[in-house]
Design a protein around this motif. Structure first.
Motif, PDB file in Angstrom:
ATOM      1  N   GLY A  45     -13.736   5.745  -4.240  1.00 46.29           N
ATOM      2  CA  GLY A  45     -13.040   4.637  -3.587  1.00 46.29           C
ATOM      3  C   GLY A  45     -12.944   3.406  -4.471  1.00 46.29           C
ATOM      4  N   ASP A  46     -13.972   3.168  -5.276  1.00 47.66           N
ATOM      5  CA  ASP A  46     -13.963   2.025  -6.188  1.00 47.66           C
ATOM      6  C   ASP A  46     -12.913   2.216  -7.283  1.00 47.66           C
ATOM      7  OD1 ASP A  46     -16.253   1.300  -4.709  1.00 47.66           O
ATOM      8  OD2 ASP A  46     -17.516   2.455  -6.066  1.00 47.66           O
ATOM      9  N   THR A  47     -12.793   3.440  -7.772  1.00 47.68           N
ATOM     10  CA  THR A  47     -11.771   3.752  -8.773  1.00 47.68           C
ATOM     11  C   THR A  47     -10.381   3.574  -8.186  1.00 47.68           C
ATOM     12  OG1 THR A  47     -13.253   5.317  -9.865  1.00 47.68           O
ATOM     13  CG2 THR A  47     -10.904   5.568 -10.295  1.00 47.68           C
ATOM     14  N   PHE A  48     -10.198   4.017  -6.950  1.00 46.05           N
ATOM     15  CA  PHE A  48      -8.921   3.831  -6.258  1.00 46.05           C
ATOM     16  C   PHE A  48      -8.570   2.350  -6.175  1.00 46.05           C
ATOM     17  CE2 PHE A  48      -6.461   2.862  -2.501  1.00 46.05           C
ATOM     18  CZ  PHE A  48      -5.489   3.843  -2.453  1.00 46.05           C
ATOM     19  N   THR A  49      -9.521   1.542  -5.721  1.00 51.82           N
ATOM     20  CA  THR A  49      -9.283   0.110  -5.554  1.00 51.82           C
ATOM     21  C   THR A  49      -8.886  -0.551  -6.862  1.00 51.82           C
ATOM     22  OG1 THR A  49     -10.813  -0.036  -3.686  1.00 51.82           O
ATOM     23  CG2 THR A  49     -10.370  -2.071  -4.886  1.00 51.82           C
ATOM     24  N   ALA A  50      -9.621  -0.262  -7.934  1.00 45.93           N
ATOM     25  CA  ALA A  50      -9.336  -0.882  -9.224  1.00 45.93           C
ATOM     26  C   ALA A  50      -7.951  -0.510  -9.730  1.00 45.93           C
ATOM     27  CB  ALA A  50     -10.402  -0.465 -10.245  1.00 45.93           C
ATOM     28  N   ASN A  51      -7.588   0.753  -9.587  1.00 47.46           N
ATOM     29  CA  ASN A  51      -6.299   1.188 -10.108  1.00 47.46           C
ATOM     30  C   ASN A  51      -5.141   0.722  -9.244  1.00 47.46           C
ATOM     31  OD1 ASN A  51      -6.366   3.218 -12.617  1.00 47.46           O
ATOM     32  ND2 ASN A  51      -8.306   3.323 -11.498  1.00 47.46           N
ATOM     33  N   LEU A  52      -5.373   0.515  -7.967  1.00 40.72           N
ATOM     34  CA  LEU A  52      -4.344  -0.099  -7.131  1.00 40.72           C
ATOM     35  C   LEU A  52      -4.148  -1.562  -7.531  1.00 40.72           C
ATOM     36  CD1 LEU A  52      -2.395   0.011  -4.687  1.00 40.72           C
ATOM     37  CD2 LEU A  52      -4.330  -0.737  -3.284  1.00 40.72           C
ATOM     38  N   LEU A  53      -5.248  -2.314  -7.633  1.00 41.01           N
ATOM     39  CA  LEU A  53      -5.154  -3.725  -7.998  1.00 41.01           C
ATOM     40  C   LEU A  53      -4.552  -3.907  -9.384  1.00 41.01           C
ATOM     41  CD1 LEU A  53      -8.539  -5.146  -6.646  1.00 41.01           C
ATOM     42  CD2 LEU A  53      -6.262  -5.517  -5.697  1.00 41.01           C
ATOM     43  N   GLY A  54      -4.927  -3.042 -10.321  1.00 41.07           N
ATOM     44  CA  GLY A  54      -4.380  -3.142 -11.669  1.00 41.07           C
ATOM     45  C   GLY A  54      -2.870  -3.015 -11.683  1.00 41.07           C
ATOM     46  N   GLN A  55      -2.354  -2.076 -10.903  1.00 37.67           N
ATOM     47  CA  GLN A  55      -0.902  -1.909 -10.828  1.00 37.67           C
ATOM     48  C   GLN A  55      -0.227  -3.094 -10.136  1.00 37.67           C
ATOM     49  OE1 GLN A  55       0.373   2.416  -9.955  1.00 37.67           O
ATOM     50  NE2 GLN A  55      -1.723   2.247  -9.154  1.00 37.67           N
ATOM     51  N   LEU A  56      -0.853  -3.582  -9.076  1.00 39.72           N
ATOM     52  CA  LEU A  56      -0.278  -4.738  -8.385  1.00 39.72           C
ATOM     53  C   LEU A  56      -0.227  -5.951  -9.304  1.00 39.72           C
ATOM     54  CD1 LEU A  56      -1.983  -4.406  -4.871  1.00 39.72           C
ATOM     55  CD2 LEU A  56       0.379  -3.852  -5.464  1.00 39.72           C
ATOM     56  N   GLN A  57      -1.266  -6.128 -10.116  1.00 37.26           N
ATOM     57  CA  GLN A  57      -1.258  -7.248 -11.063  1.00 37.26           C
ATOM     58  C   GLN A  57      -0.159  -7.077 -12.109  1.00 37.26           C
ATOM     59  OE1 GLN A  57      -4.259  -7.697 -14.197  1.00 37.26           O
ATOM     60  NE2 GLN A  57      -4.729  -9.711 -13.349  1.00 37.26           N
ATOM     61  N   LEU A 104       5.279   0.811  -3.461  1.00 41.00           N
ATOM     62  CA  LEU A 104       3.929   0.882  -2.912  1.00 41.00           C
ATOM     63  C   LEU A 104       3.440   2.330  -2.885  1.00 41.00           C
ATOM     64  CD1 LEU A 104       1.560  -0.592  -1.638  1.00 41.00           C
ATOM     65  CD2 LEU A 104       2.746  -0.465   0.573  1.00 41.00           C
ATOM     66  N   HIS A 105       4.313   3.241  -2.534  1.00 39.48           N
ATOM     67  CA  HIS A 105       3.943   4.660  -2.523  1.00 39.48           C
ATOM     68  C   HIS A 105       3.509   5.099  -3.924  1.00 39.48           C
ATOM     69  CE1 HIS A 105       4.323   9.041  -2.241  1.00 39.48           C
ATOM     70  NE2 HIS A 105       4.312   8.911  -0.920  1.00 39.48           N
ATOM     71  N   THR A 106       4.243   4.659  -4.935  1.00 36.59           N
ATOM     72  CA  THR A 106       3.899   5.008  -6.315  1.00 36.59           C
ATOM     73  C   THR A 106       2.542   4.450  -6.705  1.00 36.59           C
ATOM     74  OG1 THR A 106       6.215   5.133  -6.987  1.00 36.59           O
ATOM     75  CG2 THR A 106       4.595   4.762  -8.733  1.00 36.59           C
ATOM     76  N   TYR A 107       2.291   3.178  -6.372  1.00 35.66           N
ATOM     77  CA  TYR A 107       1.011   2.559  -6.723  1.00 35.66           C
ATOM     78  C   TYR A 107      -0.154   3.310  -6.077  1.00 35.66           C
ATOM     79  CZ  TYR A 107       4.121  -1.438  -7.766  1.00 35.66           C
ATOM     80  OH  TYR A 107       5.124  -2.250  -8.236  1.00 35.66           O
ATOM     81  N   VAL A 108      -0.006   3.658  -4.795  1.00 33.42           N
ATOM     82  CA  VAL A 108      -1.082   4.351  -4.080  1.00 33.42           C
ATOM     83  C   VAL A 108      -1.258   5.767  -4.632  1.00 33.42           C
ATOM     84  CG1 VAL A 108      -1.836   5.211  -1.821  1.00 33.42           C
ATOM     85  CG2 VAL A 108      -0.770   2.945  -2.006  1.00 33.42           C
ATOM     86  N   HIS A 109      -0.165   6.418  -4.953  1.00 33.08           N
ATOM     87  CA  HIS A 109      -0.234   7.761  -5.543  1.00 33.08           C
ATOM     88  C   HIS A 109      -1.015   7.736  -6.854  1.00 33.08           C
ATOM     89  CE1 HIS A 109       0.962  11.706  -7.012  1.00 33.08           C
ATOM     90  NE2 HIS A 109       1.473  11.144  -8.091  1.00 33.08           N
ATOM     91  N   ILE A 110      -0.691   6.796  -7.723  1.00 40.64           N
ATOM     92  CA  ILE A 110      -1.369   6.718  -9.015  1.00 40.64           C
ATOM     93  C   ILE A 110      -2.840   6.340  -8.838  1.00 40.64           C
ATOM     94  CG2 ILE A 110      -1.458   5.422 -11.190  1.00 40.64           C
ATOM     95  CD1 ILE A 110       1.620   5.363 -11.100  1.00 40.64           C
TER      96      ILE A 110
END
Length: 314
Positions: free
Chosen positions: A244-256, A277-283
């Motif tokens: 879950g922590d990896t998910f959070t970091a990679n979502l935030l990184g893409q949003l930034q 948003l779908h792409t960000y969550v998928h990645i």
């Protein structure tokens, strides 16, 4: 820049194949997020209270080795927090904790800087453990007009928290958060009278809510409605520590990277196109799946992630 604030502790992780053996590794949800951001090359800083004891030295070395920015972290003589992690047959972890009087929870107002950044990431034990949680809450709330506040709920029932008090605390922090992430298990424990879907819809007024469901993917909500489910990548799970922590970091990184964080945070998030948003969550989910193929919290680098994404089967 993304500010991550919270615990950096030692996980004593049970060997899945030799249950009497435990390995001491650096953990803590927020430390994991900081390491995951550093590995993907996202500008960040990690605010932690790190002990000067031998475990604290191990924590410091792990953060340094991973190029985590700790310029504003605090050194303290209080002992390091310990979490004993038992691994179940399906790779899922369960936790017990040694937390009384340890370094992670003693935050004071004087220790918390005001920094130029686009986002604040916090959650898990950091927002549940007194006395520091209320200090951090006040600090983050005061900045929520010009920074995106991301709250990863990440409940730890093993510590014996009162369910109703925890629900009230989470709702209070959610009020000034803009991104809320939880697992379906978190929500089932927090509000057993509602389904996770009902709780997520309720929480998503002018907010982005993400509910991770393991093999069943991630449900995404915005403006009091369910948007879509993003399926999980099929893998052979070693364990799910740090997923879950990896998910959070990679979502935030893409949003930034795509200018969705910072000033006017609600407008920026609510105006993200659904397909983006779908792409960000998928990645982000792919990154989490790579972590699950490894023992312990070992988030992928950007190169690791790119190699998997280049596989046409994901």
């Amino acid at each position: 820049m993304i500010i991550v604030i919270g615990e950096a502790l030692i996980d004593l992780i049970q060997d899945r194949y030799n249950p009497t053996s435990y390995n001491a590794v650096v953990g803590g949800a927020n430390a994991n997020v900081a390491i995951a951001l550093a590995r993907r090359g996202t500008p960040h800083t990690f605010l932690a209270r790190i002990s000067t004891d031998s475990f604290g030295q191990q924590i410091t070395e792990k953060l340094k080795k991973n190029n985590v920015n700790t310029d504003h972290s605090i050194k303290t003589d209080e002992p390091s927090t310990l979490a004993v992690v038992s691994i179940g047959p399906n790779g899922s972890p369960s936790y017990s904790f040694y937390v009384n009087g340890t370094a992670d929870w003693g935050w004071t107002k004087e220790e918390l800087p005001l920094l130029e950044a686009e986002a604040i990431q916090f959650g898990c034990l950091t927002m549940a453990m007194e006395p520091g949680n209320l200090v951090i809450e006040e600090w983050a709330k005061a900045q929520s007009q010009n920074k995106t506040v991301s709250h990863d709920i990440n409940m730890r029932p093993a510590l014996g928290f009162d369910q109703q008090k925890e629900l009230e605390r989470v709702r209070r922090v959610n009020e000034f958060s803009h991104i809320i992430k939880a697992s379906d298990e978190d929500l089932e424990w927090l509000d057993p009278e509602k389904t996770p879907d009902q709780t997520a819809i309720e929480w998503s007024t002018n907010k982005l809510v993400l509910i991770t469901k393991g093999a069943d993917g991630t449900d995404v909500y915005k403006n009091n409605q369910f948007l879509f489910n993003v399926p999980s990548r099929k893998i052979n799970v070693v364990d799910t520590v740090g997923a879950g922590d990896t998910f959070t970091a990679n979502l935030l990184g893409q949003l930034q990277e795509n200018n969705h964080l910072g000033t006017n945070p609600t407008d920026k998030l609510m105006n993200i196109k659904d397909e983006d948003l779908h792409t960000y969550v998928h990645i982000a989910g792919i990154a989490a799946s790579i972590n699950c193929e490894r023992a312990g919290a070992e988030p992928p680098t950007k190169a690791d992630l790119g190699a998997v994404l280049n596989n046409s089967n994901v």
